[in-house]
Motif scaffolding. Structure first.
Motif, short mmCIF file in Angstrom:
data_model
loop_
_atom_site.label_atom_id
_atom_site.label_comp_id
_atom_site.label_asym_id
_atom_site.label_seq_id
_atom_site.Cartn_x
_atom_site.Cartn_y
_atom_site.Cartn_z
N UNK A 1 9.63 9.33 2.58
CA UNK A 1 10.78 8.44 2.50
C UNK A 1 10.62 7.44 1.36
N UNK A 2 9.40 6.91 1.21
CA UNK A 2 9.14 5.93 0.15
C UNK A 2 9.29 6.59 -1.23
N UNK A 3 8.81 7.81 -1.36
CA UNK A 3 8.95 8.53 -2.63
C UNK A 3 10.43 8.75 -2.96
N UNK A 4 11.19 9.11 -1.93
CA UNK A 4 12.62 9.34 -2.13
C UNK A 4 13.35 8.08 -2.56
N UNK A 5 12.87 6.93 -2.08
CA UNK A 5 13.52 5.66 -2.40
C UNK A 5 13.01 5.03 -3.69
N UNK B 1 0.80 -1.22 0.00
CA UNK B 1 0.00 0.00 0.00
C UNK B 1 0.83 1.27 0.00
N UNK B 2 1.90 1.28 0.80
CA UNK B 2 2.76 2.46 0.88
C UNK B 2 3.46 2.73 -0.45
N UNK B 3 3.90 1.67 -1.09
CA UNK B 3 4.58 1.82 -2.38
C UNK B 3 3.61 2.33 -3.45
N UNK B 4 2.39 1.82 -3.42
CA UNK B 4 1.39 2.29 -4.38
C UNK B 4 1.08 3.77 -4.14
N UNK B 5 1.01 4.16 -2.87
CA UNK B 5 0.75 5.57 -2.54
C UNK B 5 1.87 6.45 -3.06
N UNK B 6 3.10 5.99 -2.94
CA UNK B 6 4.25 6.75 -3.44
C UNK B 6 4.17 6.90 -4.96
N UNK B 7 3.84 5.81 -5.64
CA UNK B 7 3.71 5.86 -7.10
C UNK B 7 2.61 6.85 -7.49
#
Length: 336
Positions: free
Chosen positions: A42-46, A9-15
């Motif tokens: 942080x997830x967006x940065x990574x 979920x966090x990765x999808x939110x970043x995308x």
């Protein structure tokens, strides 16, 4: 397995944030908690690179979930499922509905919120006050206000008190109440404990009911639960709500306000509130208050809040004595 299906979920939110761009993402960030912003940033940065396929898939999923929520709000879960099936097919519709009920959560008592308040009152008025409080906690403030106003006076304060002190309710209890009310949505109840009610909920209801009902409930609570009554009263009218007063009422309030308290209170208020006050002062006094505010320099927020609370107390006192009227939007507070 497709690449997009491996994302959490966090990765999808970043995308999604990356796909939406900085302006729209910034607007969304305003509605997130501090820890959520930190995790997402942080997830967006990574996130180094995103394939067009993954980007398109995540955006489409977000669109489908938003569409499902809109359909649910319009006509309930069954209505949403039917429309989603027509648009995306049965399998995809079930997948979207499943994600909503598993993570976003459809509130219990969905069918109750779409029931006429008068009919609902006939249906629940003989229930235990705790049951009524539980149901009203899930309704809109306007709907709850109509129902609580129609209850016998002795039950009004009892139900209001139960809403105010309500914190967490077991899902088993919610399911049992839903069964009694022949709920069609019991399968959607989250298995985690559900936070409902609380002081904010009863404040919103009391701000919507007629003045007589509010006064009776508050007077009863002041006797039975003085600390709770004080907490509710402090939240019922905040300084910024002075905009709900007409010019004549504001002028009456200002007659009882100390100039020092007024300058301090306005120091931490927005431009609309300041204009409303200054427009109801003489030009000489308005200039003097503005000069006092400038000469103060930086002030402590605690001092500002205390000064604002003093003025709020004056407003409540004048309303209690019927010298002013606070517009509640219900049509029953009309000056003639």
């Amino acid at each position: 397995m497709k690449a997009e299906e491996k994302l959490n979920g966090l990765q999808k939110a970043a995308v999604l944030m990356i796909a939406l761009g900085p302006e729209k993402s910034a607007a969304i960030f305003k509605h997130l908690k501090e820890e959520e912003i930190e995790e997402l940033t942080l997830e967006i940065a990574n996130t180094r690179s995103i394939t067009p396929q993954v980007k398109e898939s995540v955006v489409n999923e977000f669109y489908q979930v938003c569409l499902a929520q809109q359909y649910i709000a319009e006509g309930g879960i069954n209505y949403a499922r039917e429309l989603l099936e027509k648009s995306f097919g049965a399998e995809k519709a079930m997948d979207v509905i499943g994600k909503l009920t598993a993570s976003l959560q459809v509130k219990p008592f969905e069918f109750v919120r779409k029931t006429d308040a008068t009919q609902l009152l006939n249906f629940i008025q003989d229930e235990h006050p705790q049951t009524i409080a539980l149901i009203l906690s899930y309704l809109s403030a306007a709907q709850s206000a109509l129902i609580i106003s129609a209850l016998p006076p002795d039950r009004q304060s009892d139900v209001a008190k139960r809403i105010a002190v309500m914190d967490r309710t077991s899902p088993d209890v919610i399911k049992e109440v839903e069964k009694v009310l022949e709920s069609k949505l019991s399968s959607l109840v989250n298995q985690d404990y559900t936070i409902i009610g609380g002081v904010d909920a009863v404040v919103e209801i009391l701000n919507t009911v007629d003045r007589g009902t509010e006064k009776h409930i508050m007077e009863t609570l002041e006797i039975e639960e003085p600390e709770l009554a004080d907490e509710i009263r402090k939240k019922m009218f905040v300084f910024e709500d002075i905009l709900l007063l007409d010019d004549r009422a504001i002028q009456r309030v200002l007659r009882d306000v100390d100039n020092g308290d007024l300058a301090m209170a306005l120091k931490g208020s927005n431009e609309d509130v300041q204009n409303a006050i200054f427009n109801n002062l003489s030009k000489r006094l308005a200039v003097m208050i503005k000069e006092d505010m400038e000469f103060m320099g930086p002030v402590r927020m605690k001092d500002v809040e205390e000064a604002q609370q003093k003025i709020v107390n004056i407003i409540r006192k004048l309303e209690d004595s019927a010298e002013i009227v606070i517009s509640r939007g219900g049509g029953d507070e009309i000056i003639v």
